[in-house]
Scaffold this motif. Structure first.
Motif, PDB file in Angstrom:
ATOM      1  N   LEU A  34       0.887  -1.161   0.000  1.00 20.60           N
ATOM      2  CA  LEU A  34       0.000   0.000   0.000  1.00 20.60           C
ATOM      3  C   LEU A  34       0.920   1.204   0.000  1.00 20.60           C
ATOM      4  CD1 LEU A  34      -2.867   1.275   0.350  1.00 20.60           C
ATOM      5  CD2 LEU A  34      -2.434   1.205   2.821  1.00 20.60           C
ATOM      6  N   PHE A  35       0.683   2.149  -0.914  1.00 20.64           N
ATOM      7  CA  PHE A  35       1.558   3.319  -0.964  1.00 20.64           C
ATOM      8  C   PHE A  35       0.790   4.558  -1.386  1.00 20.64           C
ATOM      9  CE2 PHE A  35       3.189   0.835  -4.858  1.00 20.64           C
ATOM     10  CZ  PHE A  35       2.281   1.368  -5.738  1.00 20.64           C
ATOM     11  N   SER A  36       1.513   5.612  -1.619  1.00 19.06           N
ATOM     12  CA  SER A  36       0.963   6.907  -2.036  1.00 19.06           C
ATOM     13  C   SER A  36       0.145   7.551  -0.927  1.00 19.06           C
ATOM     14  CB  SER A  36       0.156   6.780  -3.333  1.00 19.06           C
ATOM     15  OG  SER A  36       1.004   6.407  -4.393  1.00 19.06           O
ATOM     16  N   GLY A  37      -0.931   8.227  -1.303  1.00 20.84           N
ATOM     17  CA  GLY A  37      -1.690   9.063  -0.377  1.00 20.84           C
ATOM     18  C   GLY A  37      -2.175   8.370   0.875  1.00 20.84           C
ATOM     19  N   ALA A  38      -2.579   7.126   0.772  1.00 22.58           N
ATOM     20  CA  ALA A  38      -3.090   6.431   1.956  1.00 22.58           C
ATOM     21  C   ALA A  38      -2.039   6.361   3.053  1.00 22.58           C
ATOM     22  CB  ALA A  38      -3.562   5.027   1.587  1.00 22.58           C
ATOM     23  N   VAL A  39      -0.784   6.398   2.686  1.00 21.99           N
ATOM     24  CA  VAL A  39       0.296   6.348   3.679  1.00 21.99           C
ATOM     25  C   VAL A  39       0.679   7.762   4.119  1.00 21.99           C
ATOM     26  CG1 VAL A  39       2.654   5.595   4.150  1.00 21.99           C
ATOM     27  CG2 VAL A  39       1.132   4.144   2.783  1.00 21.99           C
ATOM     28  N   PHE A 125       8.849   7.822  -7.326  1.00 19.73           N
ATOM     29  CA  PHE A 125       7.724   8.693  -6.984  1.00 19.73           C
ATOM     30  C   PHE A 125       8.138  10.153  -7.084  1.00 19.73           C
ATOM     31  CE2 PHE A 125       4.507   5.931  -4.505  1.00 19.73           C
ATOM     32  CZ  PHE A 125       4.613   4.917  -5.436  1.00 19.73           C
ATOM     33  N   VAL A 126       7.177  11.038  -7.173  1.00 17.30           N
ATOM     34  CA  VAL A 126       7.389  12.462  -7.410  1.00 17.30           C
ATOM     35  C   VAL A 126       8.283  13.112  -6.358  1.00 17.30           C
ATOM     36  CG1 VAL A 126       6.168  14.683  -7.521  1.00 17.30           C
ATOM     37  CG2 VAL A 126       5.239  12.710  -8.688  1.00 17.30           C
ATOM     38  N   ALA A 131       7.233   8.560  -1.286  1.00 13.92           N
ATOM     39  CA  ALA A 131       7.913   7.302  -1.613  1.00 13.92           C
ATOM     40  C   ALA A 131       7.999   6.367  -0.412  1.00 13.92           C
ATOM     41  CB  ALA A 131       9.300   7.606  -2.175  1.00 13.92           C
ATOM     42  N   VAL A 132       6.841   6.001   0.109  1.00 16.88           N
ATOM     43  CA  VAL A 132       6.768   5.114   1.271  1.00 16.88           C
ATOM     44  C   VAL A 132       5.689   4.073   0.990  1.00 16.88           C
ATOM     45  CG1 VAL A 132       6.367   4.973   3.761  1.00 16.88           C
ATOM     46  CG2 VAL A 132       7.431   7.026   2.795  1.00 16.88           C
TER      47      VAL A 132
END
Length: 193
Positions: A34-39, A125-126, A131-132
């Motif tokens: 699971l990555f991006s905004g949710a993290v 990632f941007v 980037a987590v």
């Protein structure tokens, strides 16, 4: 408390994030995260005293399957959608990271070489704060992958990814994030190097 432990604590305080992690684990997808905004948004909400779901638009799950056919990915997309209740299912987006190079340049206007794992995608990632990636393991621990570390995430800092340069759409990304979290510190792309 280490930053990794603090990250895990923030995620565990979000019932929806934990539901997504538990469902994703149950699906047994290969090399998933699971990555991006949710993290990162869950952490920012905890840091700013907002509700855990504030500002979250979706839950991005990446996995890695060497079968890069659309049919194989579509089967997984349908399987994932069926694994979530009606209120969460439309918000969960799953993509095979082995296929990203097939569509990235057309969608974002930048070349993208093929990946060899889901964790490798994080380094592209941007910005470092985004980037987590995390995964709920079989023993209920949450493993963390963060190629740039967690300083920018917890410092609420947006700076361009130092290994890819300023991404197209950087200004749009910054505007969207600062509209929801005005506490962010933005590092000017001109001085970020």
């Amino acid at each position: 408390m280490s930053d990794a432990a603090a990250l895990v604590a923030c995620l565990r305080d979000s019932p929806r994030v934990m539901q997504v992690l538990a469902n994703a684990r149950a699906l047994g997808l290969p090399d998933w995260r699971l990555f991006s905004g949710a993290v990162f948004q869950t952490v920012w909400n905890a840091r700013t005293g907002r509700a855990p779901d504030y500002g979250l638009k979706d839950f991005d799950i990446g996995y890695f399957d060497p079968d890069t056919s659309w049919d194989a990915e579509d089967t997984v997309i349908r399987r994932v959608a069926a694994a979530f209740d009606a209120d969460l299912s439309p918000l969960v987006e799953v993509r095979n990271q082995a296929r990203v190079h097939l569509w990235f340049e057309q969608r974002f206007g930048e070349p993208y070489t093929a990946l060899t794992s889901t964790d490798e995608a994080l380094a592209r990632f941007v910005c470092p704060a985004f980037a987590v990636g995390v995964r709920l393991e079989a023993d209920d621990t949450i493993s963390v992958a963060a190629p740039f570390g967690l300083d920018d995430l917890f410092g609420m800092v947006l700076r361009p990814n130092p290994t890819r340069g300023v991404a197209r759409g950087w200004d749009r990304v910054v505007a969207s994030a600062t509209a929801r979290w005005p506490e962010l510190t933005i590092i000017d792309p001109e001085t970020a190097a």
